[in-house]
Motif scaffolding. Sequence first.
Motif, mmCIF file in Angstrom:
data_model
loop_
_atom_site.group_PDB
_atom_site.id
_atom_site.type_symbol
_atom_site.label_atom_id
_atom_site.label_comp_id
_atom_site.label_asym_id
_atom_site.label_seq_id
_atom_site.Cartn_x
_atom_site.Cartn_y
_atom_site.Cartn_z
ATOM 1 N N HIS A 81 0.813 -1.215 0.000
ATOM 2 C CA HIS A 81 0.000 0.000 0.000
ATOM 3 C C HIS A 81 0.848 1.267 0.000
ATOM 4 O O HIS A 81 0.436 2.279 -0.557
ATOM 5 C CB HIS A 81 -1.005 -0.037 1.148
ATOM 6 C CG HIS A 81 -2.082 -1.040 0.889
ATOM 7 N ND1 HIS A 81 -3.131 -0.780 0.039
ATOM 8 C CD2 HIS A 81 -2.232 -2.323 1.281
ATOM 9 C CE1 HIS A 81 -3.892 -1.865 -0.053
ATOM 10 N NE2 HIS A 81 -3.363 -2.802 0.692
ATOM 11 N N LEU A 82 2.018 1.187 0.586
ATOM 12 C CA LEU A 82 2.914 2.346 0.525
ATOM 13 C C LEU A 82 3.344 2.587 -0.928
ATOM 14 O O LEU A 82 3.267 3.694 -1.443
ATOM 15 C CB LEU A 82 4.144 2.123 1.413
ATOM 16 C CG LEU A 82 5.098 3.307 1.428
ATOM 17 C CD1 LEU A 82 4.510 4.455 2.252
ATOM 18 C CD2 LEU A 82 6.457 2.921 1.969
ATOM 19 N N LEU A 83 3.753 1.512 -1.585
ATOM 20 C CA LEU A 83 4.163 1.618 -2.995
ATOM 21 C C LEU A 83 2.996 2.075 -3.865
ATOM 22 O O LEU A 83 3.161 2.913 -4.751
ATOM 23 C CB LEU A 83 4.667 0.245 -3.496
ATOM 24 C CG LEU A 83 6.175 -0.025 -3.474
ATOM 25 C CD1 LEU A 83 6.864 0.748 -4.587
ATOM 26 C CD2 LEU A 83 6.835 0.319 -2.149
ATOM 27 N N GLY A 84 1.820 1.520 -3.580
ATOM 28 C CA GLY A 84 0.620 1.897 -4.332
ATOM 29 C C GLY A 84 0.316 3.378 -4.174
ATOM 30 O O GLY A 84 -0.033 4.064 -5.139
ATOM 31 N N ALA A 85 0.485 3.891 -2.953
ATOM 32 C CA ALA A 85 0.192 5.301 -2.692
ATOM 33 C C ALA A 85 1.214 6.203 -3.391
ATOM 34 O O ALA A 85 0.863 7.239 -3.943
ATOM 35 C CB ALA A 85 0.182 5.563 -1.184
ATOM 36 N N ILE A 86 2.474 5.776 -3.383
ATOM 37 C CA ILE A 86 3.510 6.553 -4.078
ATOM 38 C C ILE A 86 3.159 6.633 -5.565
ATOM 39 O O ILE A 86 3.216 7.695 -6.183
ATOM 40 C CB ILE A 86 4.910 5.902 -3.880
ATOM 41 C CG1 ILE A 86 5.365 6.053 -2.428
ATOM 42 C CG2 ILE A 86 5.937 6.516 -4.833
ATOM 43 C CD1 ILE A 86 6.678 5.355 -2.092
ATOM 44 N N LYS A 87 2.738 5.507 -6.091
ATOM 45 C CA LYS A 87 2.386 5.441 -7.507
ATOM 46 C C LYS A 87 1.176 6.333 -7.813
ATOM 47 O O LYS A 87 1.176 7.090 -8.787
ATOM 48 C CB LYS A 87 2.069 3.979 -7.861
ATOM 49 C CG LYS A 87 2.254 3.665 -9.301
ATOM 50 C CD LYS A 87 2.056 2.191 -9.549
ATOM 51 C CE LYS A 87 1.843 1.988 -11.040
ATOM 52 N NZ LYS A 87 1.505 0.611 -11.369
ATOM 53 N N THR A 88 0.151 6.232 -6.988
ATOM 54 C CA THR A 88 -1.056 7.034 -7.205
ATOM 55 C C THR A 88 -0.742 8.527 -7.155
ATOM 56 O O THR A 88 -1.168 9.289 -8.019
ATOM 57 C CB THR A 88 -2.115 6.731 -6.111
ATOM 58 O OG1 THR A 88 -2.375 5.331 -6.125
ATOM 59 C CG2 THR A 88 -3.412 7.494 -6.338
ATOM 60 N N VAL A 89 0.021 8.932 -6.162
ATOM 61 C CA VAL A 89 0.246 10.361 -5.959
ATOM 62 C C VAL A 89 1.239 10.930 -6.974
ATOM 63 O O VAL A 89 1.046 12.022 -7.497
ATOM 64 C CB VAL A 89 0.686 10.652 -4.503
ATOM 65 C CG1 VAL A 89 1.060 12.110 -4.319
ATOM 66 C CG2 VAL A 89 -0.431 10.268 -3.539
ATOM 67 N N LEU A 90 2.284 10.185 -7.281
ATOM 68 C CA LEU A 90 3.282 10.719 -8.226
ATOM 69 C C LEU A 90 2.872 10.545 -9.681
ATOM 70 O O LEU A 90 3.403 11.213 -10.567
ATOM 71 C CB LEU A 90 4.650 10.068 -8.008
ATOM 72 C CG LEU A 90 5.382 10.396 -6.708
ATOM 73 C CD1 LEU A 90 6.813 9.896 -6.785
ATOM 74 C CD2 LEU A 90 5.363 11.878 -6.390
ATOM 75 N N GLY A 91 1.959 9.648 -9.947
ATOM 76 C CA GLY A 91 1.519 9.431 -11.325
ATOM 77 C C GLY A 91 2.665 8.997 -12.219
ATOM 78 O O GLY A 91 3.457 8.132 -11.828
ATOM 79 N N GLU A 92 2.779 9.627 -13.376
ATOM 80 C CA GLU A 92 3.797 9.192 -14.341
ATOM 81 C C GLU A 92 5.219 9.454 -13.867
ATOM 82 O O GLU A 92 6.164 8.860 -14.370
ATOM 83 C CB GLU A 92 3.564 9.878 -15.689
ATOM 84 C CG GLU A 92 2.421 9.237 -16.440
ATOM 85 C CD GLU A 92 2.212 9.843 -17.816
ATOM 86 O OE1 GLU A 92 3.031 10.696 -18.224
ATOM 87 O OE2 GLU A 92 1.237 9.461 -18.466
ATOM 88 N N ALA A 93 5.362 10.350 -12.907
ATOM 89 C CA ALA A 93 6.708 10.618 -12.375
ATOM 90 C C ALA A 93 7.267 9.390 -11.652
ATOM 91 O O ALA A 93 8.480 9.250 -11.494
ATOM 92 C CB ALA A 93 6.663 11.818 -11.440
ATOM 93 N N ALA A 94 6.380 8.489 -11.225
ATOM 94 C CA ALA A 94 6.827 7.267 -10.549
ATOM 95 C C ALA A 94 7.211 6.231 -11.600
ATOM 96 O O ALA A 94 6.400 5.400 -12.002
ATOM 97 C CB ALA A 94 5.732 6.740 -9.632
ATOM 98 N N THR A 95 8.447 6.296 -12.058
ATOM 99 C CA THR A 95 8.917 5.346 -13.074
ATOM 100 C C THR A 95 9.102 3.964 -12.438
ATOM 101 O O THR A 95 9.224 3.857 -11.207
ATOM 102 C CB THR A 95 10.273 5.799 -13.646
ATOM 103 O OG1 THR A 95 11.223 5.807 -12.562
ATOM 104 C CG2 THR A 95 10.185 7.185 -14.271
ATOM 105 N N PRO A 96 9.168 2.905 -13.266
ATOM 106 C CA PRO A 96 9.415 1.576 -12.706
ATOM 107 C C PRO A 96 10.714 1.517 -11.892
ATOM 108 O O PRO A 96 10.768 0.850 -10.858
ATOM 109 C CB PRO A 96 9.526 0.677 -13.944
ATOM 110 C CG PRO A 96 8.770 1.403 -15.012
ATOM 111 C CD PRO A 96 8.915 2.867 -14.719
ATOM 112 N N GLU A 97 11.747 2.261 -12.320
ATOM 113 C CA GLU A 97 13.019 2.268 -11.575
ATOM 114 C C GLU A 97 12.812 2.845 -10.173
ATOM 115 O O GLU A 97 13.350 2.326 -9.193
ATOM 116 C CB GLU A 97 14.094 3.110 -12.294
ATOM 117 C CG GLU A 97 14.634 2.508 -13.579
ATOM 118 C CD GLU A 97 13.651 2.621 -14.744
ATOM 119 O OE1 GLU A 97 12.729 3.476 -14.680
ATOM 120 O OE2 GLU A 97 13.784 1.836 -15.702
#
Length: 149
Positions: free
Chosen positions: A100-116
Amino acid sequence: MLTNQMQIVKATVPVLQKHGLEITRVFYEQMLTEHPELKAQFDPEAQKDGSQSRRLAGAILAYAANIDRLDQLTAGVDKIAYRHVDVNVLPEQYPIVGKHLLGAIKTVLGEAATPEILDAWAAAYGQLADILIGREKAIYAEQLEPAAV
Ligand code: HEM
């Protein structure tokens, strides 16, 4: 954890902290929706005013900022581990928080959250989780031992 992953984590801590409140809010809301059974472990007052989510996700961000010198954070790790044992945190709960932490980072950062970036954060979380799980295991074992006389 790879050296370049540590660099990515350190480099992205400021942007995550900037969005920290939103990340922690999304994290907590999504986790407790999917795992309502966890609610019992958290202090209801702290849930209401949001201080709990700030504490948990905020701590993860803060620790990640020091990912290359975790050995210097023993006192802080001990404090968290004892608190976790008090509220009966178990090893199998770590992947839930991590997801859920990773999911939240992904949701909030959007495309800025690259796979790396997401991989680097997953590795950092895994490392923190291993340290805490190890310390908590030792504390649970201590508590089970009959007092030495
Ligand atoms: C790397 C992962 C984690 C970190 C860095 C972390 C960090 C923290 C910190 C800093 C606190 C506050 C300690 C204090 O009061 O001094 C805390 C409390 C707590 N943590 Fe964790 N935690 C992690 C994983 C988990 C997991 C997997 C759970 C399982 C559900 C969990 C549940 C709790 C609970 C229930 C409390 C007490 C909350 C309260 O007082 O309401 N944490 N954690």
